[in-house]
Write an enzyme that holds these catalytic residues in place. Structure first.
Site, short mmCIF file in Angstrom:
data_model
loop_
_atom_site.label_atom_id
_atom_site.label_comp_id
_atom_site.label_asym_id
_atom_site.label_seq_id
_atom_site.Cartn_x
_atom_site.Cartn_y
_atom_site.Cartn_z
CG LEU A 27 0.13 -3.57 1.14
CD1 LEU A 27 -1.35 -3.48 1.48
CD2 LEU A 27 0.96 -2.80 2.16
CB SER B 289 -7.84 -4.51 -0.66
OG SER B 289 -8.60 -5.23 0.30
CE1 TYR C 103 -2.37 -8.29 -14.31
CE2 TYR C 103 -3.49 -6.33 -13.55
CZ TYR C 103 -2.33 -7.05 -13.72
OH TYR C 103 -1.15 -6.53 -13.27
N1 LIG Z 1 3.13 -4.91 -13.71
C1 LIG Z 1 3.17 -6.10 -13.16
O1 LIG Z 1 3.90 -7.01 -13.62
C2 LIG Z 1 2.29 -6.39 -11.98
C3 LIG Z 1 2.50 -7.57 -11.23
C4 LIG Z 1 1.71 -7.78 -10.11
C5 LIG Z 1 0.73 -6.86 -9.76
N2 LIG Z 1 0.53 -5.73 -10.52
C6 LIG Z 1 -0.54 -4.75 -10.18
O2 LIG Z 1 -0.32 -4.27 -8.87
C7 LIG Z 1 -1.47 -4.52 -8.06
C8 LIG Z 1 -1.07 -4.69 -6.61
O3 LIG Z 1 -0.20 -5.77 -6.45
P1 LIG Z 1 -0.66 -7.17 -5.78
O4 LIG Z 1 -2.11 -7.33 -5.89
O5 LIG Z 1 0.24 -8.20 -6.36
O6 LIG Z 1 -0.18 -6.99 -4.28
P2 LIG Z 1 -0.60 -6.05 -3.04
O7 LIG Z 1 -1.54 -4.99 -3.46
O8 LIG Z 1 0.66 -5.71 -2.37
O9 LIG Z 1 -1.29 -7.08 -2.08
C9 LIG Z 1 -2.56 -7.60 -2.26
C10 LIG Z 1 -2.78 -8.58 -1.11
O10 LIG Z 1 -2.67 -7.89 0.13
C11 LIG Z 1 -3.89 -7.99 0.85
N3 LIG Z 1 -4.12 -6.66 1.45
C12 LIG Z 1 -4.58 -5.54 0.85
N4 LIG Z 1 -4.63 -4.52 1.71
C13 LIG Z 1 -4.20 -5.00 2.91
C14 LIG Z 1 -4.01 -4.41 4.17
N5 LIG Z 1 -4.29 -3.12 4.40
N6 LIG Z 1 -3.52 -5.18 5.16
C15 LIG Z 1 -3.22 -6.48 4.95
N7 LIG Z 1 -3.38 -7.09 3.76
C16 LIG Z 1 -3.86 -6.35 2.73
C17 LIG Z 1 -4.94 -8.36 -0.17
O11 LIG Z 1 -5.93 -9.14 0.41
P3 LIG Z 1 -7.50 -8.70 0.34
O12 LIG Z 1 -7.84 -8.57 -1.10
O13 LIG Z 1 -8.20 -9.82 1.02
O14 LIG Z 1 -7.58 -7.39 1.10
C18 LIG Z 1 -4.12 -9.20 -1.16
O15 LIG Z 1 -3.99 -10.52 -0.69
C19 LIG Z 1 -2.13 -5.73 -8.73
O16 LIG Z 1 -3.48 -5.90 -8.34
C20 LIG Z 1 -1.94 -5.36 -10.17
O17 LIG Z 1 -2.92 -4.40 -10.57
C21 LIG Z 1 1.32 -5.48 -11.60
#
Ligand SMILES: NC(=O)c1ccc[n+]([C@@H]2O[C@H](COP(=O)([O-])OP(=O)(O)OC[C@H]3O[C@@H](n4cnc5c(N)ncnc54)[C@H](OP(=O)(O)O)[C@@H]3O)[C@@H](O)[C@H]2O)c1
Length: 268
Positions: free
Chosen positions: A197, A237, A60
């Site tokens: 999400l 987020s 990241y």
């Molecule tokens: N181990 C792995 O291979 C791997 C892979 C992917 C991710 N990850 C980790 O997991 C974390 C979370 O996963 P992710 O970022 O892919 O997905 P996520 O947390 O499910 O979704 C993030 C998205 O949802 C939006 N969001 C956040 N809260 C919201 C709400 N209450 N209502 C509506 N939309 C909302 C965010 O927009 P805004 O920012 O505009 O709020 C962003 O676009 C990552 O940041 C990373 O640290 C790990």
């Protein structure tokens, strides 16, 4: 001593006990794909809102900003649970990469270090042994994996006798898999869901109705559903209001009927 995987409630965000008696807050703040000032600002906001677990990875490219945010928050290092991950392509250079992560964070240990993906699609016992060595030296409190299958976890355990403390996996209602959750539980591996999400239809009537019944949002229902399955969850987020709302999960819980309805959203 608490059993692995048992829930404790010693801080505002409940923690799950990992092997080695390491308490991990069940809601982690995700930092991908935020970088630079934006990453730092979001992590400070999250820490001020009460998150005590921050998830990052070498990939990241924001470990320095995460470390800066922890210092700017005024919290003590030991008050924040820091997870980072070893890129699959960095296996073979574990010590060097961990040293660089520690330097970037400005700390002398990480709480959880994960192998980000199975290297070349394999379990990689050799890399796992290196993680265990670094843990035994005190540079990491708990070691785990991400995106591993049960079979790959079994290979690591058979070779070393050490189970990953955590398997961080892509999880949301569409990906619900009771067999995988049960398999991890049987092996003493804590399941931690990522992207809860992003790939969820937050307008799904099942989620809207349950949200309405509890006076919360569908996003909060999805996050609570992870916790009610005794999983940890990582949510990202960049929006201050959503950062706060995504942690506001402890004034309600889902009953088994609601949980089953959400489980039923699984694809195929
Ligand atoms: N181990 C792995 O291979 C791997 C892979 C992917 C991710 N990850 C980790 O997991 C974390 C979370 O996963 P992710 O970022 O892919 O997905 P996520 O947390 O499910 O979704 C993030 C998205 O949802 C939006 N969001 C956040 N809260 C919201 C709400 N209450 N209502 C509506 N939309 C909302 C965010 O927009 P805004 O920012 O505009 O709020 C962003 O676009 C990552 O940041 C990373 O640290 C790990």
């Amino acid at each position: 001593m608490a059993e692995n995987g048992s829930m404790t409630d010693s801080s505002e965000v409940p923690a799950v006990m990992l092997s080695g008696d390491v308490a991990m807050p069940t809601v982690g703040f995700g930092t991908w794909p935020m970088r630079g000032h934006k990453a730092c600002e979001a992590v400070v906001t999250a820490l001020q809102a009460g998150y005590r677990h921050v998830d990052t990875a070498t990939m990241y490219a924001n470990e320095a900003e995460v470390g800066r945010a922890v210092r700017e928050s005024g919290l003590l290092r030991q008050e924040v649970f820091l997870t980072t991950k070893l890129r699959a392509s960095d296996t073979g250079r574990e010590r060097e990469v961990l040293t660089a992560s520690l330097r970037a964070f400005g700390t002398d240990y990480v709480d959880l270090w994960l192998v980000h993906w199975p290297p070349r699609g394999k379990a990689s016992v050799r890399a796992w042994r290196e993680l265990i060595t670094l843990r035994d030296e005190g540079l990491i409190r708990a070691v785990g994996v991400s995106n591993y299958s049960l079979g790959q976890i079994d290979e690591l355990v058979e070779a070393t006798g050490v189970a990953p403390a955590v398997n961080q996996i892509h999880w949301n209602p569409r990906r619900y898999d009771a067999g995988l959750l049960e398999g991890l539980r049987q092996r003493g591996v804590v399941a931690e869901g990522y992207s809860p999400l992003k790939d969820t239809n937050l307008n799904d009537p099942v989620l809207s109705e349950i949200a309405w019944a509890h006076g919360v949002t569908p996003a909060q229902v999805v996050l609570r559903w992870h916790l009610d399955h005794e999983m940890a969850v990582i949510v990202k987020s960049a929006d201050p209001k959503r950062i706060v709302a995504n942690l506001n999960l402890f004034g309600f819980s889902l009953d088994s009927e609601e949980r089953t309805q959400i489980d039923g959203l699984a694809a195929g």
